[in-house]
Scaffold this motif. Structure first.
Motif, mmCIF file in Angstrom:
data_model
loop_
_atom_site.group_PDB
_atom_site.id
_atom_site.type_symbol
_atom_site.label_atom_id
_atom_site.label_comp_id
_atom_site.label_asym_id
_atom_site.label_seq_id
_atom_site.Cartn_x
_atom_site.Cartn_y
_atom_site.Cartn_z
ATOM 1 N N ASP A 33 -0.180 8.864 0.415
ATOM 2 C CA ASP A 33 -0.807 7.990 -0.342
ATOM 3 C C ASP A 33 -1.534 8.893 -1.245
ATOM 4 O O ASP A 33 -1.925 8.286 -2.730
ATOM 5 C CB ASP A 33 -1.794 6.928 0.360
ATOM 6 N N THR A 34 -2.434 9.713 -1.014
ATOM 7 C CA THR A 34 -3.059 10.914 -2.190
ATOM 8 C C THR A 34 -2.309 11.206 -3.152
ATOM 9 O O THR A 34 -2.743 11.208 -4.171
ATOM 10 C CB THR A 34 -4.068 11.812 -1.308
ATOM 11 N N LEU A 35 -1.140 11.749 -2.906
ATOM 12 C CA LEU A 35 -0.321 12.320 -3.774
ATOM 13 C C LEU A 35 0.232 10.999 -4.780
ATOM 14 O O LEU A 35 0.396 11.509 -5.753
ATOM 15 C CB LEU A 35 1.216 12.880 -3.058
ATOM 16 N N LEU A 36 0.658 9.918 -4.196
ATOM 17 C CA LEU A 36 0.932 8.959 -5.024
ATOM 18 C C LEU A 36 -0.015 8.677 -6.178
ATOM 19 O O LEU A 36 -0.002 8.197 -7.252
ATOM 20 C CB LEU A 36 1.326 7.803 -4.199
ATOM 21 N N ALA B 171 -2.659 10.681 -7.253
ATOM 22 C CA ALA B 171 -2.774 11.711 -8.018
ATOM 23 C C ALA B 171 -1.494 11.506 -9.203
ATOM 24 O O ALA B 171 -1.926 11.763 -10.170
ATOM 25 C CB ALA B 171 -2.793 12.967 -7.405
ATOM 26 N N ALA B 172 -0.198 11.444 -8.671
ATOM 27 C CA ALA B 172 0.703 11.157 -9.499
ATOM 28 C C ALA B 172 0.567 10.372 -10.866
ATOM 29 O O ALA B 172 0.840 10.530 -11.745
ATOM 30 C CB ALA B 172 1.878 11.298 -8.759
ATOM 31 N N ASN B 173 0.247 9.111 -10.157
ATOM 32 C CA ASN B 173 0.117 7.784 -10.951
ATOM 33 C C ASN B 173 -1.019 8.100 -12.053
ATOM 34 O O ASN B 173 -1.088 7.983 -13.318
ATOM 35 C CB ASN B 173 -0.467 6.624 -10.343
ATOM 36 N N LEU B 174 -2.240 8.883 -11.652
ATOM 37 C CA LEU B 174 -3.469 9.135 -12.406
ATOM 38 C C LEU B 174 -2.714 9.995 -13.487
ATOM 39 O O LEU B 174 -3.256 10.195 -14.768
ATOM 40 C CB LEU B 174 -4.538 9.703 -11.594
ATOM 41 N N ALA B 175 -2.081 10.967 -13.064
ATOM 42 C CA ALA B 175 -1.419 11.986 -13.900
ATOM 43 C C ALA B 175 -0.682 11.484 -15.161
ATOM 44 O O ALA B 175 -0.752 11.848 -16.132
ATOM 45 C CB ALA B 175 -0.562 13.317 -13.359
ATOM 46 N N ARG C 239 7.814 2.141 -6.726
ATOM 47 C CA ARG C 239 8.759 1.672 -5.575
ATOM 48 C C ARG C 239 8.156 2.255 -4.494
ATOM 49 O O ARG C 239 7.907 1.653 -3.096
ATOM 50 C CB ARG C 239 9.942 2.045 -5.949
ATOM 51 N N LEU C 240 7.567 3.483 -4.326
ATOM 52 C CA LEU C 240 7.073 4.326 -3.538
ATOM 53 C C LEU C 240 5.581 3.647 -3.013
ATOM 54 O O LEU C 240 5.500 3.570 -1.689
ATOM 55 C CB LEU C 240 6.970 5.975 -3.482
ATOM 56 N N THR C 241 5.054 3.318 -3.959
ATOM 57 C CA THR C 241 3.575 2.450 -3.541
ATOM 58 C C THR C 241 4.029 1.400 -2.829
ATOM 59 O O THR C 241 3.233 0.898 -1.773
ATOM 60 C CB THR C 241 2.738 2.227 -4.811
#
Length: 148
Positions: free
Chosen positions: A4-7, A9-13, A141-143
């Protein structure tokens, strides 16, 4: 780091990368092979369209700027529990609309190359913009899966 943290961070990026992709060169175009090529970005393309066809410019502005950013911001709201996960189907639809813009750019490249009018080259910004759109679709999709 958790998934969840990676998702998140990727979205904020992506929220930071989208504006970069709008300014990055998508294409280099020129009329004759021995002259320098003009670089065309999402923003310079929009500027040109606004002068000729405001209705088309509104559509492209929505597809290229508003839809991807609205999707990322909406996804961040869901990821940080500031919005309901019932928003996810709408966000996925908005993401598909953003992908339509990449299709239009690709169609323009194919038509211009087929017409043999000058020279047209793709640039790194096209891949960045396309990658941002595709990453946004995958993150949504992953979220959705992680929330179920």
């Amino acid at each position: 780091m958790t998934r969840d943290t990676l998702l998140k961070a990727a979205n904020l990026a992506l929220i930071g990368l989208f504006p970069v992709s709008w300014m990055a060169p998508l294409l280099r175009a020129g009329w004759l092979p021995f002259f320098d090529l003009d670089e065309i970005s999402v923003l310079t393309g929009l500027q040109a369209i606004w002068g000729k066809d405001p209705l088309l410019a509104l559509l492209v502005t929505f597809l290229a700027l508003f839809a991807p950013m609205a999707k990322c911001v909406g996804l961040a709201l869901v990821q940080f529990n500031l919005a309901s996960s019932r928003l996810m189907p709408a966000l996925e639809t908005v993401g598909r609309l953003a992908m339509a813009d990449v299709f239009l750019i690709a169609l323009y490249i194919v038509l211009a190359k087929g017409a043999l009018v000058g020279r047209l080259e793709t640039a790194w910004g096209l891949y960045l913009f396309t990658g941002c759109i595709l990453a946004s679709l995958v993150l949504a999709r992953l979220t959705t899966r992680s929330q179920n």
